[in-house]
Structure formats: structure tokens, C-alpha cells
Scaffold this motif. Sequence first.
Motif, PDB file in Angstrom:
ATOM      1  N   THR A  40       0.853  -1.023   0.014  1.00 28.17           N
ATOM      2  CA  THR A  40      -0.240  -0.174  -0.067  1.00 28.17           C
ATOM      3  C   THR A  40       0.680   1.323  -0.484  1.00 28.17           C
ATOM      4  N   HIS A  41       0.096   2.293  -0.579  1.00 25.74           N
ATOM      5  CA  HIS A  41       0.697   3.280  -0.343  1.00 25.74           C
ATOM      6  C   HIS A  41      -0.372   4.449   0.634  1.00 25.74           C
ATOM      7  N   ASP A  42      -0.392   3.967   1.548  1.00 26.86           N
ATOM      8  CA  ASP A  42      -1.344   4.662   3.148  1.00 26.86           C
ATOM      9  C   ASP A  42      -0.952   5.136   4.022  1.00 26.86           C
ATOM     10  N   ASP A  43       0.688   5.407   3.276  1.00 25.87           N
ATOM     11  CA  ASP A  43       1.307   6.242   4.461  1.00 25.87           C
ATOM     12  C   ASP A  43       0.947   7.470   5.514  1.00 25.87           C
ATOM     13  N   THR A  44       0.156   7.962   4.644  1.00 24.17           N
ATOM     14  CA  THR A  44      -0.511   9.413   5.260  1.00 24.17           C
ATOM     15  C   THR A  44      -2.096   8.889   5.323  1.00 24.17           C
ATOM     16  N   ALA A  45      -2.659   8.475   4.432  1.00 21.51           N
ATOM     17  CA  ALA A  45      -4.011   8.085   4.617  1.00 21.51           C
ATOM     18  C   ALA A  45      -4.355   7.502   5.688  1.00 21.51           C
ATOM     19  N   VAL A  46      -3.713   7.137   6.444  1.00 22.24           N
ATOM     20  CA  VAL A  46      -4.100   6.111   7.897  1.00 22.24           C
ATOM     21  C   VAL A  46      -4.087   7.519   9.037  1.00 22.24           C
ATOM     22  N   LEU A  47      -3.435   8.581   8.337  1.00 24.16           N
ATOM     23  CA  LEU A  47      -3.312   9.727   9.730  1.00 24.16           C
ATOM     24  C   LEU A  47      -4.255  10.715   8.850  1.00 24.16           C
ATOM     25  N   ARG A  48      -5.313  11.123   8.256  1.00 24.05           N
ATOM     26  CA  ARG A  48      -5.397  11.975   7.069  1.00 24.05           C
ATOM     27  C   ARG A  48      -7.007  11.509   7.648  1.00 24.05           C
ATOM     28  N   SER A  49      -7.464  10.240   6.354  1.00 21.54           N
ATOM     29  CA  SER A  49      -8.473   9.150   6.129  1.00 21.54           C
ATOM     30  C   SER A  49      -8.415   8.217   7.904  1.00 21.54           C
ATOM     31  N   PRO A  50      -8.002   8.210   8.555  1.00 25.49           N
ATOM     32  CA  PRO A  50      -8.947   7.393   9.007  1.00 25.49           C
ATOM     33  C   PRO A  50      -9.412   6.250   9.541  1.00 25.49           C
TER      34      PRO A  50
END
Length: 492
Positions: free
Chosen positions: A72-82
Motif C-alpha cells: 500500500t501507499h497508505d502512509d499518510t491516508a491512515v492519518l488524514r482519513s483514519p
Amino acid sequence: MKNCDLLIRNARIYDGLHESDGRAGIFNGDLADLAIEGDRILAIGSRLDVQTTAELDARGLALAPGFIDVHTHDDTAVLRSPQMLPKISQGVTTVIVGNCGISASPVTLKAEPPDPMNLLGEAADFRYPAFHDYIAAISDAQPAVNVAALIGHTALRSNHMDRLDRAASSSEVAAMRAQLEEALADGALGLSTGLAYLSAIHATTEEVIALAQPLAAHRAVYTTHLRSETETILDALREAFTIGGESQVPVIVSHLKCAGIANWGRSAEVLAVLEAARETLAIGCDCYPYAAGSSTLDLRQIDERVAITITWSTPHPEVAGQSLARIAEGWGLTQLEAARRLQPAGAIYHSISEDDMRRILAHPATMIGSDGLPLDPRPHPRLWGTFPRVLGRYSREEKLLPLATAIHKMTAMPAARFGLEGRGVIAEGAFADLVLFDPESVTDTATYSDPIQAAQGISHVWVNGVLTYTAQEPTGARAGRYLPRGRTHWIQ
């Protein structure tokens, strides 16, 4: 008599294990009950006799370990769209971030993030100069899914080099290595590279070996977006295996494919090279179940025989969702000229043979990874559809994979390879990451023209024992955790 928080009755349990790796499953679609206490599986068996405060009749639906999205490339997604709806709606309970050499941490930017780190966001999104800063951010955000992380080679290069169009000096390698070792001590899974990208293509094999050498002591892994996925793919594979052999660490080839029309039909040859290497090294790969890839718009990949869709463009956001051919025609330009005008931008490349993808997907070494790009305004449908597409289209409809095998590729195999202890299996004492789904109806609904669509057939999803999703509706609960690397029990 035992007490539990939830008793699931009459489920057809698939425990995630598989005979192909010498750990044949005890439950392979067998009808049974499962009890959850806190964040763990308390008991499994026929007609469990336990006291419970809540009971769910599964009505013969399949109950599997929560799926692990290894790419995945969810590195920042898990923070901005938890709430992580694109993943939790598929039954994914753990995401592995930091792939393709790009990670949100450890990063200290001197300017805007270099391509392809811009897939993770703008400069303001890179706020984690040390890996422990990123771990703390995950704890604060409390995402709906568990998060485990690789450290990106390109991120390290960006931290310590004045420019990326050259090989690193010995002092720069030493600085990168020290930062990597610090992250490994905090539980990072290993090192990832994206050697095909211009930000890393000038790195020598020796540079990567020097960085990979500390991995063995931490029982970590090396994952790689190969230096080439086109005509010179065999050379790129051999480079990856040299790095693994010299460093004595397992190698995972990211999104293995034969890209480009001239490369179609070579999957048997590619897999033969991989099989030969597996005789002496721990080698695996991941794959997404689509005949198209997605990344930043790369002028080197412009081929007028290949359908290319623009997913975003900084100077021309109005063209998102249009084909490059249509844009070029409207502007009176060649596709290469139009692509140059659109940059920086993102694109979907229909450059993969379905037959090659199917052969790689079915191979025993292959795990499932979405490679989705959550920041794309019109993402590749793999972001929302990867796991149900494997279960529905390729397992149920096309019989490419037995259901138990497909589940294994999403659960026990990745948990073992990445050292995610207590995950990826249904067993007493394991963490209660679970997905209840209907194997007769589970399917992806996301398409290239309408990509933001939740899957059908996912009934319930639990993360660490907490009900997080039910039938196309999130519960609002977010029980995900940062998962440090544990002991790796490699599955070939």
C-alpha cells in the motif's frame, strides 16, 4: 464455563493456513463457532459452551483472518482519513506502508517531495523526521486498520543527498544506514526500494546492498519495485536476488508484472527465474489482480499503443479521468508532448497482459497487494476492489485459485513473511482480526470509470476484537494499532 465478549456461531471457518507451506489448516471451511474475548480469539469449536454478552449467527458465511494488504501507499491516508473505508470495506484489517522506496518517515524535506514521494502528499504531509514520530502519529490518529511500515530507500536518499540523479557517496550511505537502523530498532519491517524511478535509478547495486546489510540482524525483509519491469526484467530480478543473497535477507518483489506490450507473454520465463532463485534464497512477490498499473505520469512509459488515463495533474486538474490520447488530440499535440505539459501528474497504464497477470497471481510465491493510491481523485479501482476481486472473480468465477488458497495469500502467508505475530490466522490466542463474508456473492464493484465503490458480500469486519464494518457501513469504531516487526517465519 468461559466468558466471552462475542460468540460467532455457525461460521464456515478458514484459518488462513495452507498445506503448501507445511502448515495445513485445521479449519478449511468447516462449520464451527468462534469466541472473542477482548482483542483475542478465546476459543474455536463445534457448539461452544461459553457465556457471552453478545452472539452473532453467521448463517454459514465464511469467516477468515482479516486480510493483510502487503503493498500500500497508505502512509499518510491512515492519518488524514483514519476511518480507512477503502480498505476496511474489503475486509482488510492490516496495511503495510512504505513500499516502492517511498515512505512518510523518516523524512526531512528540503523542498517539495520528489517524484514519486508526491504520491503520499505535499510537503506539509511529511512531518515525521524520525520513525518514532510516525509511530506516535499512528497512535494519536487511531486508524481503523493496523499499520506496519517499511522504510523507503528514496526517502532516505532525499534526507541525505543534495540531488538524486547520482549514486550516493560512502558518507551518505552511512548516514542513510544509521537512520534505517534506528527505524529497525523501533520495529520497522525492513527496507523498500523503487529503483525504476528517476529518484533512485542512479543508485548502484552496491549502495542498496550496503543499506540492506543491517536487515538480517533485525530479521527484517527487503522489498523492491524492480529497476525494470519491461524488457530487462530478468536482469532486474537477478539484481534483487543478488542484494538478498549478499545481505542474507528475504526478498519480496513488489507488484510483479511484465509491463509494456513488447514484454507480454514472458511471465512463465520470469517465474522460472524466480523459482530457480527460491532454491537457495527466501523469495516472494506480490501482485494486484488487474491488467493495468498506476503511478505518477512517467514520460518513459508513453506508448501510443497503450491506453493511458490521467488521474490527476497539478497544472491541469480539469483533465482528471480523461485519456491521454483525448487530451493530446484536443490540444493538437502528440501524447508525449501532452504528457510533458501535464506534469506533475498521475496515470493509469493499461500495459499488462491479463494472461501474464493471472499466471503470476496463481503462483505459490505470490501474495495479494492493492498498490492503491488513496490521494488520487480518480484512483485505480484496485484501491477499493483488490481483495473481493480475487475472491469473487478469480476464485469463485474463474476457478483460478481455490478459496482456501486465495485466503492464505491474503493472511497467513504475509503475516509470516513480514513477521506480524499473532496475525493472519484463526487460532486460539491469535488477535481477533476477522472478516465475515459471503463466498457466493463477494465481488468488487469499483471500475475504471467509477472507481470509488465499496465491495459487495463483506458482512462484518473486526479489528483487534472490535466490530469496525458491517455490510457497506462503517461502525465508526477505530481499533487499529501500529504493528512492530516480530519474528519472521518465512513461507516460501
